[in-house]
Every structure is written in C-alpha cells, then in structure tokens.
Design a protein around this motif. Structure first.
Motif, short mmCIF file in Angstrom:
data_model
loop_
_atom_site.label_atom_id
_atom_site.label_comp_id
_atom_site.label_asym_id
_atom_site.label_seq_id
_atom_site.Cartn_x
_atom_site.Cartn_y
_atom_site.Cartn_z
N ALA A 44 0.96 -1.38 -0.07
CA ALA A 44 0.58 -0.32 0.05
C ALA A 44 0.91 1.12 -0.06
CB ALA A 44 -0.53 -0.31 1.60
N LEU A 45 2.14 1.34 0.82
CA LEU A 45 2.99 2.68 0.62
C LEU A 45 3.49 2.43 -0.63
CD1 LEU A 45 4.34 1.93 4.09
CD2 LEU A 45 3.31 3.37 4.00
N LEU A 46 3.87 1.74 -1.96
CA LEU A 46 4.36 1.74 -2.98
C LEU A 46 3.08 2.80 -3.87
CD1 LEU A 46 6.38 -1.36 -3.50
CD2 LEU A 46 7.00 0.74 -2.97
N ARG A 47 1.85 1.86 -2.81
CA ARG A 47 0.89 2.91 -4.71
C ARG A 47 0.64 4.71 -4.58
NH1 ARG A 47 1.19 -0.96 -5.88
NH2 ARG A 47 -0.12 -2.96 -5.78
N ASP A 48 1.25 4.82 -3.01
CA ASP A 48 1.72 7.14 -3.34
C ASP A 48 2.42 6.97 -4.55
OD1 ASP A 48 2.25 9.03 -1.92
OD2 ASP A 48 4.23 8.64 -2.07
N PRO A 49 2.42 8.14 -5.04
CA PRO A 49 3.12 8.18 -6.43
C PRO A 49 5.18 8.82 -6.02
CG PRO A 49 0.96 9.02 -6.39
CD PRO A 49 1.67 8.37 -5.13
N HIS A 204 18.80 -0.51 0.35
CA HIS A 204 18.85 0.56 1.97
C HIS A 204 17.24 0.95 2.12
CE1 HIS A 204 22.33 0.24 2.90
NE2 HIS A 204 23.00 0.49 1.72
N LEU A 205 17.14 1.41 0.72
CA LEU A 205 14.97 1.75 0.53
C LEU A 205 14.03 0.49 1.77
CD1 LEU A 205 13.63 4.27 0.09
CD2 LEU A 205 13.37 3.77 -2.21
N PHE A 206 14.41 0.13 0.30
CA PHE A 206 13.27 -1.17 0.75
C PHE A 206 13.78 -1.23 2.37
CE2 PHE A 206 13.39 -5.86 1.28
CZ PHE A 206 11.57 -6.09 1.07
N ALA A 207 15.13 -1.41 2.84
CA ALA A 207 14.56 -1.87 4.52
C ALA A 207 13.92 -1.01 5.11
CB ALA A 207 16.32 -1.37 4.75
N GLY A 208 14.39 0.45 4.93
CA GLY A 208 13.30 1.21 5.90
C GLY A 208 12.32 1.36 5.33
N VAL A 209 11.73 1.69 4.15
CA VAL A 209 9.74 1.58 3.82
C VAL A 209 9.12 0.42 4.73
CG1 VAL A 209 8.53 0.76 2.47
CG2 VAL A 209 10.54 2.49 1.95
N ASP A 214 5.91 -2.26 9.01
CA ASP A 214 6.22 -3.64 10.00
C ASP A 214 5.96 -2.53 11.25
OD1 ASP A 214 6.53 -6.04 11.47
OD2 ASP A 214 8.28 -4.68 12.53
N GLN A 215 5.95 -1.70 10.82
CA GLN A 215 5.42 -1.03 12.66
C GLN A 215 3.97 -0.56 12.72
OE1 GLN A 215 7.63 1.93 14.07
NE2 GLN A 215 9.92 1.24 13.94
N LEU A 216 3.42 -0.58 10.78
CA LEU A 216 2.00 -0.10 11.09
C LEU A 216 1.38 -1.36 11.57
CD1 LEU A 216 2.04 2.59 7.96
CD2 LEU A 216 1.63 2.63 10.07
N GLY A 432 15.48 7.81 7.22
CA GLY A 432 15.78 7.75 6.09
C GLY A 432 14.48 7.46 4.94
N ALA A 433 14.35 7.10 4.92
CA ALA A 433 12.85 6.35 4.15
C ALA A 433 11.78 7.22 4.32
CB ALA A 433 12.76 4.41 4.14
N SER A 434 11.79 7.55 5.34
CA SER A 434 10.47 8.39 5.49
C SER A 434 11.09 9.98 5.29
CB SER A 434 10.36 8.46 6.98
OG SER A 434 9.73 7.40 7.97
N LEU A 435 12.02 10.06 5.56
CA LEU A 435 13.01 11.39 4.92
C LEU A 435 12.54 11.61 3.45
CD1 LEU A 435 13.99 14.62 6.16
CD2 LEU A 435 16.26 12.92 5.45
#
Length: 883
Positions: A44-49, A204-209, A214-216, A432-435
């Motif tokens: 679902a996160l990846l649906r954000d453009p 690295h980006l995959f790890a952050g997202v 996981d938290q959601l 980093g992924a959030s930023l």
C-alpha cells in the motif's frame, strides 16, 4: 511435551506458528496473517506516487517494474520467518518445561540462512533464480526491520534443536506453509522476467520502508487478531493496510482536488497565508525555481523571509507531486519551538481544512502537534488533549516517538533528527526512507562544525540520489562550505579564489539541476540595511565590567543581548548583574531573574524559551532588559534586541548573533538605540595567549579535550575586521566579511605573517578538523555500499550527530520542584562534570538520582556527586554544602 499451551492456541490443530501474541489472554495472530499484514502495508505504501518515484530512482537503469514490486512484497512477507524457531514459539508459555530457551527471531533467521532444509522449506532456493546475490541483499534488508542491519558477527548454523519438531509443533511445516501462502498470495513474483535489480540504494530504501510497514502492520487497532487460519486472508489484510496507510498520513491520492495548497503563481494570494501582499524578491526567486532543481541553496540575511520562501517551495513541489512532506531542520531546540508555531499557522492557511494537516514538533519529550499537547500513558500510549476523534488521533502517530518524527507530513525540529538518518545508528534506514518523501529544509547552515557538515553532506547526497528535494538556507555560508554542498548534486570544479569568492552575488540562490549542472541567481535586497557600529572591548575576562556595561545600557531603556561562548562565563556575568542590583532588569521567569543556556532541566528550558520570546520577540514590551545566554540564543530565533554584547567568535557565528539585533525595521527603539551596536569582547592580552591554551575558559582555542572555537586564525582575522571596520553594513558586506576571515588564502597569508607558533596551531587545528571529518566518515551510513556488508557499532557505542562527549541523562523517579517553582524531572548533564574522580556515574547511580533541598539550596545528587541547581542552571555545589 509437559507444558500446555493456552486454550485459544490448543484449539488450533495442527498448532500454527504465532506472529503476534497477547500476554495473559492466550490470544494470538498467526504468523502467516501478521506476515500478510506487513506485506500488504508495504504494498500500500508503494501506491503513493512520490514514494514509488523514490523506488524508481533507487532502481537505477533497470527500473522498478511490477515484477520487482511483487518480489519485494514476497520478501517483505517473509520478514519474520525467524519466529518459526521453537525457542521463540514456546517462549510465551508459562509451563514449558523441556522447551528450548528463547532465541531471538532475527538471530534465528540469520542462522537459518546457512541451513538448506529451512531455506528449501521457505522456497528461498527457488527464489534464488531471481539473482542469488541480489536476493541475499534484500533478504538481509528485510531482516533489519527492527532498526539494525544484521551484522556479520552472527554467523554459522546456530543450534540444531530450534528447527526440530517439539511436541505437536514443527517449524519446518510452518516454513512450508509460509512458502505456500507466499506463492498463492503473490503469484506475480514467480513470473518469468529479469533478475532483481542489483542496486544498493534500492536495498537500503527497501529496508527503511519495510520497517515502516512492519510498524504499521503491527498496530492492533488496524489489524485485530484473527486466530483462525484463512487462505484468503490477504484480501482482508490489503483492505486494512489501505486504511492504516491513509489514516496514518502516508497517502494523499484519496484527497479531493481542492485539498492541496494554494498555487501562489496563479492566485498571488500571499496575504491569506503570510500577512503580506506581495512576495519579496528572494521569495519570488524561490517560487519561480524549476521543480527539476533538487537542491536549492538560499543565502540571505536573517529576517529576510527565508522561512516563508521555504513554505512556498514546499507548496510548489507538493502541487507538482514531487514531495509528500516537509521537514524543517533548525540548529537548536529553542529555534524549533519558536518556528513550529509559525509553520503550523501558515500551513493551516495554506492547506484547506479537509487536508487535516497538522505540524509535528519534532523535539523529544514535547509531544506536540499543532496547538495540541499529548501526555504519555504507560510506555507506548499517548493521550491527546481535547479528546480527538479516532482518525485525528491516529494521524498523530508520527509525533508519539522520536524515531517516527520524520514520517510526519510536516515536522519542525532540530537538525539532529535529520542527521540521525545519515548515521550508523538504530532506525537510520527507517528515518532515511521516511525523509525521502519530504522536502528537507535546513536552516542556518554554516561551516563552523566540520563533523556535522560532513554528516549533512553525505545525507544530502543520498537523499538527492533517491530523487529527494532539499533547500539549504544561510546568512553566512562561505565559499568553501558552499562548494562542498553543491558538489552533492553537480560537477562543480575547483573552489573559487578569494577575489571570485568575494565578488559572487549576495543575496543569492544557487540551483542545482538533475543533470548535475548548476547556476547562481542573484536578486535584489529589499530589506533595510543595518549599519552596525562595531567595537572591540578588551574586557573578555572581566565579568564585573561586562555586567556593569550591560546594566548601564538597560537602564537607558535598551534591550541588551549578552551572548557568551561558555555556560560558566554566562553564569559569571549573570551573578555580577545580580550582585550589582540588576535582578529586576534581567530576563524574568516567574517574576525572578534568569539566564538562558542548555544546562537546565528540560522542563525549565521550556519556561526560559518562552520568557526570551516574550522579552525580545515581536510585540515586546517597552523598558530595558538584560538577556544573558550562550549559543542557544544565536541561531534561527525571531528575537529583536537593541544592543549586542558578544564574546569573540568566528565571523560567520558573529553575523548570526548580529542577526538578533535590530531585526525588524518597524520596532520602536528607545533614545540612544536607533543605531545597531555590537560590542565584541576580546582578550586584553591579545590572542597569542590562546596558543598555549590560556583562552580556553572563554571558548577560544584548543585543548586535548576539544574546544569550542578552535581555529585561532579565524578568530584573529575576525578581530582585525572589527578593528579595521568600525561599521559593518549588513547584509551587503556579509559575503566579503565571511570570505575575509575564513577563505583558505586569507588563512595562509596570516600564518606567514605571524610565524611558526601560529603555523603550529594552524596545523593542529587543521589536523583536528581532518580527524573529525574522518570520524564522521566512519560514522555515516553510506547507502552506496552493499547492504549485506553494513555493520553498525554495538548499541552501547555512541554515534552522535554532534561531536563531543555525551553526559548522563537523568530522569528522576518522581518530579521535584525546581528553582522556578515548576515540577522538573529530566536533566541532560555535560560529560565534563564527571571527568574528575569518582568519574562517570554508574547506571544505578543515574537511576537513583534525586533533587532535594539542603540548607536552602537545591542539590541534584548523582551517586557521590552533588550539583547546585538554581536560576543560573546546574553548577558545582559548594564544598561546605556538598559535605
């Protein structure tokens, strides 16, 4: 087996592996369901453009295809396979005699990577056809979802028994079930196509997202337990994930078209948002800056409207779909507190109400969103004032933990929160992924701190490489520092010589394009020119004379700002002001005198921040005042004094301090203060004594333990500028002043003039700076390297955003009444207070610390140490009272 499972678990046959378990009730959520929750959140996160664009950029030339997305979703689904081990599964049972001891699931998963039977059962051997080396990268990234990459210290096969059947539970059968569900739920992952991209940046980006997912996906409000195995559960998880991602503020594609910020280029409606009718030239330049320029460096004087320019840039990038958020990074906590209100007010006007956009105060311990405060309940929960509805409460998720600050749609906090995304510290990938989704705005960038500058440079490089956007703002950026930052996004060559550096426009906007070219845009300065009268006063070490001068000026009706380089020297002047009968002219907190620096209880610092803003902020009351403090008063604060008394410091820092006087042209000044004045305190004996450490108590020079302003060359050149030029036109002379005192050519010429002792000190200062830069390089997280090779230091080894020793953080078990009459609980003490025997306190001593009243004096006791705590802050207790 001899132990029995809870009834809710026993009812399931054969026994499933649990992914989430609720103590005391026996309720559980099967591992396959929890895994689906997390994978669905990732999907679902990846649906954000915007976030998807970051994945496209990270994938490089190979691109981010639907096939790659499906494969990463499957790897995300397998992120918790280590929980299958017997030791983990039976840890929750109270009567588990004979069961293996608990084995942490991350460690078990790492061991399992060497066990063919587990890999085969999970289907990972089949997945190796996608590219074995790349698969290892993404699998290692998935196993870092608790914030720490798997280190090579965990190697080998581990114990055999944790993967063998125990009673009616078989971990291999559980692994086979996960593999089967993965094939059923993510069939596209197994279609024929190119291998997984071999891109370190993507791993690295995959790890952050995935950590965010996981938290959601672990939030029981969005994902209630479903103990009965359901082969169609993924569809339920996807519905819940879409809601979780949207309500937590990570999706905006469902908003109405009018839930977007005002388009200033079309409407020109600045009055509604900013209370001015038309933009200043710098704001117009930023508004017109192309969106394909990922890095902007805005150089302009303090008080010229850079904050509004940053918000205009944010609105433009948002409308263009280039960013989903904003993080405004300030140099100090006090600056963040003040700016938070301004940003929140502007964004409430900028965005329509249906956007429900609130600004998070990204300062640990404050729990503030917009105008609403929260209160921590227990370890994890937060109660928000006003009893908000469920949607509003969930949208404040980002404010409830420091590690989540950068996930906020809009956050205002210290630069440290951003820098933590660029260091080898826990949750760095998550941060980093959030930023990556946001426009990163860094205010008051300058070159005085080599260590922080290097961290920022690396963070910017990786942020821009993902397609992120940044805006750096400064009033005093030298050419050397500007060149290093521009090189993050361009092919800039040799830094300019002194003549060219001094001739470059100011104010100016530097724009770096995606094609690695850049250009500098000059614009008209429309603010008023401050012709600051500069005087060097040789009374640096004479606190009585400094206090007397400040009091005399305040008695004439002036607002006097005294900024000293060290807390001890600030306390000395404060004590003298009080001794000379000036208590009533000091900064007032609860109707009594105070000063401003970092060495107060966290709760009292909030009172001090408010008092400074009330005394020197807009709408200040008439009458003289003396506000004494340290560097906490010099940056990003919208305060307006009439006169500055400052210790000698590097010219760029001094210009920051000068920015706090005569800030607003329309402020009414008392007689005698119509012209801005700055008195710079210099040593009577000159700076030569600093070569032998004689000026360290004033923050000048260098010692084995460090120092504040260590390069005496810059200090001497700054002193000469003050004596040579009794008037500084600000901001017209900013560029020239900074280059004259910091450019390498000027430093080299000074060394040649002053001789070998100065050359030795210069070499030592340059060597120390190089060592700090190397330390930063050792601590930064380089996202260009393979994820599988990343090693973080042990958690007990400090990696800091600011170089220097960290002192202990003291949290009293019960609040005590502080010197301002308010409850206090938290103290951050400097390390140097513990250098002498008995040395640094133990954990037990820290946890048993208390604040008590002894013989009329508040004493903070930490082990065998006692520290006086009064209106001047923390200081050493007197020997008599300490005994």
């Amino acid at each position: 087996m001899s132990g029995e499972a809870p009834r809710r678990w026993r009812d399931c046959s054969p026994r499933p592996a649990w992914g989430k378990f609720r103590d005391g009730t026996g309720e559980f959520h099967p591992l396959e369901h929890h895994s689906a929750d997390v994978a669905a959140c990732f999907e679902a996160l990846l649906r954000d453009p915007v976030l998807r664009d970051r994945f496209e950029q990270a994938s490089g030339e190979e691109g981010f295809s639907r096939l790659t997305e499906a494969r990463l979703c499957l790897i995300a689904f397998l992120h918790d396979f280590g929980k299958l081990n017997v030791g983990f599964q039976f840890d929750v049972l109270s009567t588990n005699s004979g069961a293996p001891n608990k084995v942490h699931h991350i460690k078990a998963a790492l061991w399992a990577c060497e066990r063919m039977e587990v890999l085969e059962a999970l289907g990972l051997l089949d997945m190796a056809a996608w590219g074995a080396e790349a698969l290892e990268e993404y699998l290692r990234a998935a196993l870092a979802h608790h914030g720490i990459p798997a280190r090579s210290l965990v190697s080998g096969r581990g114990p055999d028994h944790i993967w063998r059947r125990f009673g009616d539970y078989d971990p291999i059968t559980g692994a086979q079930l996960l593999a089967r569900r993965g094939r059923e739920w993510f069939p596209q992952a197994f279609e024929t196509g190119p291998d997984l991209p071999r891109s370190p940046a993507l791993a690295h980006l995959f790890a952050g997202v995935l950590t965010l997912a996981d938290q959601l996906g672990s939030n029981g409000e969005f994902f209630p337990f479903c103990p009965t195995a359901d082969p169609h559960y993924l569809e339920r998880a996807r519905q819940r994930a879409r809601r979780a991602v949207a309500e937590s503020g990570f999706r905006r594609d469902g908003w109405a078209d009018d839930a977007t910020p005002a388009d200033f280029a079309t409407t020109g409606d600045y009055r509604t948002v900013f209370d001015f009718d038309s933009p200043r030239p710098l704001q117009r330049e930023v508004a017109d800056a192309p969106i394909d320029c990922p890095l902007l460096i805005l150089e302009s004087e303090t008080g010229s409207g850079k904050t509004e320019a940053a918000l205009i840039r944010f609105a433009k990038l948002w409308r263009a779909g280039r960013v989903d958020g904003l993080y405004f990074a300030l140099p100090t906590r006090a600056a963040a507190l003040q700016l938070h209100r301004r940003v929140h007010t502007a964004l409430q006007r900028l965005f329509p109400s249906r956007a429900h956009l609130e600004t998070v105060l990204a300062v640990p311990g404050y729990l503030k969103v917009g105008e609403t405060h929260g209160k921590r309940v227990g370890r994890f929960d937060v109660e928000w004032r006003g009893d908000p509805d469920e949607a509003t409460r969930r949208a404040r998720w980002s404010a409830e933990s420091a590690r989540k600050f950068l996930t906020a749609t809009v956050g205002v906090g210290t630069v440290d929160q951003a820098l933590l995304a660029g260091l080898k510290v826990k949750w760095a990938h998550f941060r980093g992924a959030s930023l990556a989704r946001s426009l990163l705005v860094v205010d008051e960038v300058h070159a005085s701190d080599v260590y922080m500058t290097e961290i920022l440079r690396t963070l910017l490089r990786d942020h821009l490489a993902l397609g992120g956007h940044a805006l750096l703002m400064s009033a005093t950026l030298g050419s050397k520092a500007r060149d290093a930052l521009v090189r993050n996004a361009t092919r800039r060559g040799v830094p300019p010589g002194i003549r060219q550096a001094k001739s470059e426009p100011y104010p100016a906007l530097t724009l770096a394009r995606r094609d690695q070219t850049f250009f500098v845009q000059s614009f008209e300065h429309t603010g008023y020119t401050k012709r600051v009268a500069m005087t060097a006063e040789p009374i640096l070490g004479q606190a009585p004379r400094i206090a007397a001068r400040a009091l005399w000026e305040a008695e004439q009706g002036g607002k006097v700002l005294v900024v000293r380089n060290t807390v001890k020297q600030a306390q000395a002047v404060f004590a003298e002001v009080c001794a000379q009968g000036g208590q009533g002219l000091c900064l007032q907190v609860e109707d009594s005198p105070a000063l401003h620096h970092s060495r107060f209880a966290v709760e009292d610092r909030r009172l001090l921040d408010g008092a400074v803003e009330k005394t020197l902020g807009k709408g200040r009351a008439a009458g003289g005042r003396v506000v004494i403090g340290t560097q906490t008063l010099e940056q990003s604060l919208d305060i307006d004094a009439d006169l500055l008394i400052s210790d000698l410091c590097p010219v760029d820092v001094l210009l920051q301090r000068i920015g706090r006087i005569h800030r607003h042209a329309d402020t009414e000044r008392p007689d005698g203060f119509a012209r801005p004045r700055c008195l710079v305190l210099v040593p009577e004996e000159g700076l030569d004594s600093g070569l032998d450490g004689g000026l360290l108590r004033y923050g000048l020079g260098m010692s084995r333990n460090g120092g504040i302003y260590r390069d005496l060359r810059v200090l001497e050149l700054t002193r000469r500028l003050i004596e040579k030029r009794p008037e500084w036109p600000i901001p017209e002379s900013n560029r020239e002043l900074v280059e004259e005192a910091t450019h390498p050519e000027r430093l080299a010429a000074l060394e040649e003039e002053l001789g070998s002792r100065w050359l030795d000190q210069a070499n030592e200062a340059v060597g120390r700076a190089a060592a700090e830069q190397l330390a930063a390089k050792a601590h930064v997280l380089d996202r260009r390297g393979r994820f599988a090779d990343i090693e973080f230091p042990p958690l007990d080894e400090a990696v800091r955003t600011r170089l220097g020793e960290d002192g202990p953080r003291i949290r009293l078990s019960e609040p005590a009444t502080g010197p301002f009459g308010q409850p206090v609980k938290t103290f951050n003490l400097p390390a140097h207070l513990f250098r002498k025997p008995p040395g640094f306190p133990s954990r037990d001593e820290i946890e048993s610390a208390n604040l008590d009243l002894t013989e009329g004096e508040l004493l903070l006791r930490v082990g065998s140490r006692a520290f006086r705590y009064d209106r001047s802050g923390i200081g050493p207790a007197t020997e008599k009272r300490q005994a």
